[in-house]
Design an enzyme around this catalytic site. Structure first.
Site, short mmCIF file in Angstrom:
data_model
loop_
_atom_site.label_atom_id
_atom_site.label_comp_id
_atom_site.label_asym_id
_atom_site.label_seq_id
_atom_site.Cartn_x
_atom_site.Cartn_y
_atom_site.Cartn_z
N GLU A 85 0.83 -1.22 0.00
CA GLU A 85 0.00 0.00 0.00
C GLU A 85 0.86 1.27 0.00
OE1 GLU A 85 -2.93 -0.56 -0.67
OE2 GLU A 85 -3.66 -2.35 0.35
N HIS A 129 -3.11 1.84 8.42
CA HIS A 129 -4.12 1.05 7.71
C HIS A 129 -4.30 -0.24 8.49
CE1 HIS A 129 -6.33 -1.43 5.07
NE2 HIS A 129 -5.31 -2.23 4.80
N HIS A 144 -7.29 -3.64 9.55
CA HIS A 144 -8.51 -4.36 9.21
C HIS A 144 -9.43 -4.40 10.43
CE1 HIS A 144 -5.98 -6.58 5.89
NE2 HIS A 144 -6.08 -5.27 5.68
N GLU A 197 -18.73 10.15 21.95
CA GLU A 197 -17.38 10.38 21.44
C GLU A 197 -17.30 10.44 19.91
OE1 GLU A 197 -14.73 7.36 22.86
OE2 GLU A 197 -13.75 8.88 24.10
N HIS A 236 -12.82 -4.27 3.65
CA HIS A 236 -11.36 -4.41 3.75
C HIS A 236 -10.83 -3.83 5.08
CE1 HIS A 236 -7.15 -3.99 1.72
NE2 HIS A 236 -7.06 -4.12 3.01
P1 13P Z 1 1.19 -5.46 3.11
O1 13P Z 1 1.68 -6.66 3.91
O2 13P Z 1 1.78 -5.45 1.73
O3 13P Z 1 1.40 -4.19 3.87
O4 13P Z 1 -0.36 -5.66 2.87
C1 13P Z 1 -1.26 -5.79 3.93
C2 13P Z 1 -2.56 -5.18 3.66
O5 13P Z 1 -3.33 -5.01 4.59
C3 13P Z 1 -2.93 -4.78 2.29
O6 13P Z 1 -4.06 -3.98 2.26
ZN ZN Z 2 -5.30 -4.21 4.12
#
Ligand code: 13P
Ligand code: ZN
Length: 272
Positions: free
Chosen positions: A119, A142, A144, A172, A213
């Site tokens: 990313e 980033h 999940h 909040e 995602h």
């Molecule tokens: P990377 O291991 O390449 O950072 O990818 C993980 C991910 O969450 C991709 O969206």
């Molecule tokens: Zn990801």
């Protein structure tokens, strides 16, 4: 030239890098980093730069934001498990110098992971827009986040509707997500396209949901960036816990306005 382990000590003892390491660990313990899920990056300003030499180069196909040229960015490697970053920082992180057409590896990726996060485009483009919007900006996270992802499966992917649903869950939410949460439709990850669309959203907001995602969030520190994801995920969790019950109370437009006025917040225009 300094010995490599000297450079490693300088980098890994910086408070900003220490914070990044703690954040990777915290994300894993939240259950948001299955396998290599998620990535982190930070714009790094070194008061006294060690004598770096370029170890490798990674070509960049995006238009690199002007305000990043010559800057240092530290980012997790592609494939790295966030649970291991704290224990193996030199193998897990890449310190990059950003050039117009490439990223130079100055330190890190010392083990089996040999490239920056897939990313990278989203991180570089988003650092560019966030720094332009807010000079104190430094970090992108980033992750999940489970409830945020689940919510993106049941709520229309309309950012006003999505944001309002988050705001109505708990006090909040509007306090910290006053600028609203952007939403992107599902698309393949690790592409220039998701990077461009993410940066476009972050021009005037600090967080974006990637449908089915994860979340991409920014801040002046890793605590702030992760804090935003924590608020989003908490509100999403509340929503999912009670959406199927006969809800008797949720924050109204009037109450959201009352909170914003009390705190002097400029909430996203046209939302309440
Ligand atoms: P990377 O291991 O390449 O950072 O990818 C993980 C991910 O969450 C991709 O969206
Ligand atoms: Zn990801």
């Amino acid at each position: 030239m300094r010995a490599d382990n000297d450079v490693t000590r300088i980098i890994t003892t910086m408070p900003e890098v220490q914070e990044l390491l703690r954040t990777a660990d915290a994300i894993y313990h939240k259950g948001w980093a299955e396998r290599n899920g998620g990535n982190l990056s930070r714009l790094l300003i070194l008061p006294n730069e060690p004598d770096f030499y370029v170890q490798r180069e990674f070509p960049l196909t995006i238009d690199v934001p002007e305000n990043l040229l010559g800057q240092l960015v530290i980012i997790t490697g592609s494939g790295v498990y966030l649970k291991n970053v704290m224990r193996e920082p030199e193998a897990s992180l890449a310190l990059l110098r950003i050039r117009p057409d490439r990223a130079e590896l100055l330190w890190g990726l010392s083990g089996t992971f040999d490239r920056p996060s897939s990313e990278l485009a989203a991180h570089l483009l988003s650092h560019g827009v966030r720094l332009a919007a807010d000079p104190s900006h430094r970090v992108l996270v980033h992750t999940h986040a489970t409830n945020a992802v689940a919510m993106s499966a049941v709520v229309p992917l309309d950012e006003r509707e999505f944001t309002l649903k988050l705001w109505r869950q708990c006090t909040e939410a509007v306090m910290f997500l006053y600028d609203g949460v952007a939403v992107l439709p599902w698309m393949p990850c690790g592409t220039a396209e998701i990077g461009l669309r993410t940066a476009d959203k972050l021009a005037d907001r600090r967080a974006v949901i990637w449908a089915r995602h994860g979340v991409f969030a920014s801040g002046a520190s890793a605590d702030e960036a992760l804090g935003l994801v924590e608020i989003i995920d908490k509100a999403a969790e509340l929503y999912l816990k009670i959406a199927h019950l006969p809800v008797t109370f949720e924050l109204s437009d009037e109450q959201l306005r009352e909170m914003s006025a009390l705190l002097g917040l400029t909430v996203r225009e046209g939302y309440v």
